[in-house]
Design a protein around this motif. Structure first.
Motif, PDB file in Angstrom:
ATOM      1  N   ASP A  70     104.990  30.132   6.308  1.00 37.30           N
ATOM      2  CA  ASP A  70     103.695  29.460   6.380  1.00 37.30           C
ATOM      3  C   ASP A  70     102.746  30.181   7.337  1.00 37.30           C
ATOM      4  O   ASP A  70     101.538  30.281   7.081  1.00 37.30           O
ATOM      5  CB  ASP A  70     103.880  28.008   6.827  1.00 37.30           C
ATOM      6  CG  ASP A  70     104.517  27.145   5.747  1.00 37.30           C
ATOM      7  OD1 ASP A  70     104.456  27.542   4.566  1.00 37.30           O
ATOM      8  OD2 ASP A  70     105.083  26.082   6.077  1.00 37.30           O
ATOM      9  N   GLN A  71     103.278  30.683   8.440  1.00 34.26           N
ATOM     10  CA  GLN A  71     102.439  31.408   9.392  1.00 34.26           C
ATOM     11  C   GLN A  71     101.900  32.698   8.774  1.00 34.26           C
ATOM     12  O   GLN A  71     100.737  33.050   8.974  1.00 34.26           O
ATOM     13  CB  GLN A  71     103.239  31.723  10.661  1.00 34.26           C
ATOM     14  CG  GLN A  71     103.572  30.497  11.486  1.00 34.26           C
ATOM     15  CD  GLN A  71     104.405  30.829  12.714  1.00 34.26           C
ATOM     16  OE1 GLN A  71     104.445  31.969  13.169  1.00 34.26           O
ATOM     17  NE2 GLN A  71     105.082  29.826  13.258  1.00 34.26           N
ATOM     18  N   THR A 120     103.679  36.918  18.827  1.00 26.89           N
ATOM     19  CA  THR A 120     104.529  37.997  18.306  1.00 26.89           C
ATOM     20  C   THR A 120     104.651  39.129  19.314  1.00 26.89           C
ATOM     21  O   THR A 120     105.688  39.782  19.407  1.00 26.89           O
ATOM     22  CB  THR A 120     103.973  38.561  16.978  1.00 26.89           C
ATOM     23  OG1 THR A 120     102.686  39.151  17.212  1.00 26.89           O
ATOM     24  CG2 THR A 120     103.843  37.465  15.934  1.00 26.89           C
ATOM     25  N   ARG A 121     103.586  39.385  20.073  1.00 29.17           N
ATOM     26  CA  ARG A 121     103.613  40.469  21.058  1.00 29.17           C
ATOM     27  C   ARG A 121     104.397  40.095  22.304  1.00 29.17           C
ATOM     28  O   ARG A 121     104.904  40.950  23.015  1.00 29.17           O
ATOM     29  CB  ARG A 121     102.190  40.849  21.479  1.00 29.17           C
ATOM     30  CG  ARG A 121     101.396  41.552  20.415  1.00 29.17           C
ATOM     31  CD  ARG A 121     100.111  42.112  20.967  1.00 29.17           C
ATOM     32  NE  ARG A 121     100.333  43.273  21.816  1.00 29.17           N
ATOM     33  CZ  ARG A 121     100.210  43.274  23.135  1.00 29.17           C
ATOM     34  NH1 ARG A 121      99.902  42.175  23.782  1.00 29.17           N
ATOM     35  NH2 ARG A 121     100.390  44.369  23.833  1.00 29.17           N
ATOM     36  N   SER A 122     104.481  38.793  22.605  1.00 29.91           N
ATOM     37  CA  SER A 122     105.137  38.371  23.843  1.00 29.91           C
ATOM     38  C   SER A 122     106.643  38.279  23.709  1.00 29.91           C
ATOM     39  O   SER A 122     107.346  38.114  24.699  1.00 29.91           O
ATOM     40  CB  SER A 122     104.592  37.003  24.283  1.00 29.91           C
ATOM     41  OG  SER A 122     104.889  36.010  23.315  1.00 29.91           O
ATOM     42  N   LYS A 123     107.163  38.413  22.484  1.00 33.94           N
ATOM     43  CA  LYS A 123     108.614  38.343  22.301  1.00 33.94           C
ATOM     44  C   LYS A 123     109.278  39.609  22.830  1.00 33.94           C
ATOM     45  O   LYS A 123     108.739  40.700  22.698  1.00 33.94           O
ATOM     46  CB  LYS A 123     108.958  38.192  20.808  1.00 33.94           C
ATOM     47  CG  LYS A 123     108.597  36.847  20.214  1.00 33.94           C
ATOM     48  CD  LYS A 123     109.031  36.806  18.752  1.00 33.94           C
ATOM     49  CE  LYS A 123     108.696  35.469  18.109  1.00 33.94           C
ATOM     50  NZ  LYS A 123     109.114  35.433  16.688  1.00 33.94           N
ATOM     51  N   PRO A 124     110.468  39.457  23.416  1.00 32.21           N
ATOM     52  CA  PRO A 124     111.230  40.660  23.807  1.00 32.21           C
ATOM     53  C   PRO A 124     111.505  41.521  22.589  1.00 32.21           C
ATOM     54  O   PRO A 124     111.578  41.015  21.470  1.00 32.21           O
ATOM     55  CB  PRO A 124     112.525  40.075  24.382  1.00 32.21           C
ATOM     56  CG  PRO A 124     112.180  38.667  24.775  1.00 32.21           C
ATOM     57  CD  PRO A 124     111.142  38.211  23.787  1.00 32.21           C
ATOM     58  N   ASP A 125     111.669  42.826  22.796  1.00 29.73           N
ATOM     59  CA  ASP A 125     111.844  43.753  21.681  1.00 29.73           C
ATOM     60  C   ASP A 125     113.007  43.380  20.788  1.00 29.73           C
ATOM     61  O   ASP A 125     112.937  43.525  19.576  1.00 29.73           O
ATOM     62  CB  ASP A 125     112.061  45.181  22.216  1.00 29.73           C
ATOM     63  CG  ASP A 125     110.795  45.753  22.811  1.00 29.73           C
ATOM     64  OD1 ASP A 125     109.716  45.245  22.465  1.00 29.73           O
ATOM     65  OD2 ASP A 125     110.881  46.697  23.600  1.00 29.73           O
ATOM     66  N   GLU A 129     112.123  40.833  15.161  1.00 26.35           N
ATOM     67  CA  GLU A 129     112.485  41.089  13.777  1.00 26.35           C
ATOM     68  C   GLU A 129     112.121  39.843  12.983  1.00 26.35           C
ATOM     69  O   GLU A 129     112.953  38.983  12.718  1.00 26.35           O
ATOM     70  CB  GLU A 129     113.975  41.408  13.658  1.00 26.35           C
ATOM     71  CG  GLU A 129     114.370  42.710  14.336  1.00 26.35           C
ATOM     72  CD  GLU A 129     115.835  43.028  14.148  1.00 26.35           C
ATOM     73  OE1 GLU A 129     116.512  42.238  13.453  1.00 26.35           O
ATOM     74  OE2 GLU A 129     116.287  44.045  14.687  1.00 26.35           O
ATOM     75  N   SER A 130     110.857  39.727  12.636  1.00 24.78           N
ATOM     76  CA  SER A 130     110.381  38.548  11.934  1.00 24.78           C
ATOM     77  C   SER A 130     109.352  38.944  10.902  1.00 24.78           C
ATOM     78  O   SER A 130     108.779  40.031  10.938  1.00 24.78           O
ATOM     79  CB  SER A 130     109.783  37.539  12.919  1.00 24.78           C
ATOM     80  OG  SER A 130     108.569  38.038  13.456  1.00 24.78           O
ATOM     81  N   VAL A 135     103.410  41.743   9.824  1.00 29.43           N
ATOM     82  CA  VAL A 135     102.061  41.616   9.269  1.00 29.43           C
ATOM     83  C   VAL A 135     101.064  42.391  10.128  1.00 29.43           C
ATOM     84  O   VAL A 135     101.113  42.338  11.355  1.00 29.43           O
ATOM     85  CB  VAL A 135     101.630  40.131   9.197  1.00 29.43           C
ATOM     86  CG1 VAL A 135     100.190  40.009   8.697  1.00 29.43           C
ATOM     87  CG2 VAL A 135     102.564  39.359   8.287  1.00 29.43           C
ATOM     88  N   ASP A 136     100.151  43.103   9.485  1.00 26.26           N
ATOM     89  CA  ASP A 136      99.091  43.810  10.189  1.00 26.26           C
ATOM     90  C   ASP A 136      97.944  42.837  10.431  1.00 26.26           C
ATOM     91  O   ASP A 136      97.295  42.381   9.495  1.00 26.26           O
ATOM     92  CB  ASP A 136      98.612  45.007   9.349  1.00 26.26           C
ATOM     93  CG  ASP A 136      97.570  45.840  10.084  1.00 26.26           C
ATOM     94  OD1 ASP A 136      97.202  45.473  11.224  1.00 26.26           O
ATOM     95  OD2 ASP A 136      97.125  46.854   9.518  1.00 26.26           O
TER      96      ASP A 136
END
Length: 304
Positions: A70-71, A120-125, A129-130, A135-136
């Motif tokens: 959905d996101q 999405t940027r704040s997640k640890p490396d 994997e999502s 998505v760009d």
């Protein structure tokens, strides 16, 4: 050079135009060469609004989109609206009244769009994997170079002068709220939002009449940057001088530090199996510091 108005040419350039299109485009591609009419983009935009509303009727409904599917649907739907709006704005007859989405609601959806990007940027490396991560977000579509830290400081200087001129508390709070709202909407300022809000809420009210906003802000910003680098060094057990050098080298060359450079900055030599993760983590944190403290600042000059 003609900077405004319509350019009229009475020469028959069709043959030259056809040759140019054939030369610079792939005849098998689905790519559009010539722009459509204004009405076409307005219809496409309003069609896109229906698709967006089917996913999230109002901006706050975006918070209820739990699943990644959905996101992703929301991100793609709103990204399409950004593209269509950008093209529509190139027409002189553009007006938000032609759109089935008022300007404030569009900005509210944009804020939710950027919230998803920030998450999405704040997640640890190791957690990146999502579907959403793939998505760009095409942030270049919504970045505006004229809105930078320097611009915000000018607004804050005006706000400070108004406070000293004994404007009402309601007027002062309203102006401050508008500045905070602007910071939240600007893509390239979002990494700086927490610090800018901290300065506005904690430091700005304590300014003395003789103090200049720009000078106080520079001191505040420098100290926060030093503390951020020190915190990185503590978390990753790095040498402060080496970290500062890596940041300076990146700002000069635009190239990320080499693995050997990062590992040599460690106070203790990492274990072989840990080196890859440490390298990726340190580079990510370095880039975050540069993005937060050094990018999109503008010219931080004092007013005379």
């Amino acid at each position: 050079m003609k900077s405004q108005g319509n350019i009229v040419c009475f020469r028959n350039l069709k043959e030259n135009t056809d040759q140019a299109v054939a030369l610079f485009s792939d005849t098998n591609a689905n790519e559009q060469i010539f722009i459509e009419t204004y009405d076409y983009y307005i219809k496409e935009f309003n069609k896109g609004v229906q698709e967006l509303r089917a996913i999230a009727t109002i901006p706050n409904d975006v918070n209820k989109l739990i699943s990644e599917d959905d996101q992703v649907k929301f991100v793609k739907a709103f990204r399409n609206l950004i593209r269509l709006q950008n093209v529509s704005k190139s027409f002189t007859e553009f007006s938000f009244s032609d759109l089935n989405l008022d300007e404030q609601t569009f900005e509210d959806y944009k804020s939710k769009y950027l919230d998803i990007y920030d998450r999405t940027r704040s997640k640890p490396d190791e957690e990146k994997e999502s579907l959403v991560e793939e998505v760009d977000f095409e942030l270049e579509l919504i970045q505006r170079d004229e809105i930078n830290v320097s611009y915000i400081l000018k607004l804050l200087a005006n706000l400070q002068r108004d406070r000293q001129a004994d404007v009402t508390s309601e007027e002062y709070q309203s102006q401050k709220a508008s500045i905070l709202e602007l910071i939240g909407k600007e893509a390239q300022l979002r990494s700086k939002r927490d610090l800018l809000e901290k300065f506005i809420e904690e430091r700005l009210p304590t300014l003395e009449p003789e103090e200049k906003v720009e000078t106080v802000f520079q001191n505040f910003w420098t100290q926060e940057r030093i503390e951020a680098i020190q915190q990185l060094c503590i978390e990753e057990n790095l040498k402060v001088e080496a970290v500062n050098q890596m940041i300076a080298d990146y700002k000069f060359s635009g190239k990320e530090p080499l693995r050997e450079t990062v590992l040599s900055a460690c106070n203790e030599k990492p274990k072989l199996l840990d080196r890859k993760k440490i390298f990726a983590r340190v580079v990510s944190k370095l880039l975050d510091i540069i993005n937060k403290f050094d990018d999109a600042l503008g010219e931080l000059e004092e007013e005379e």
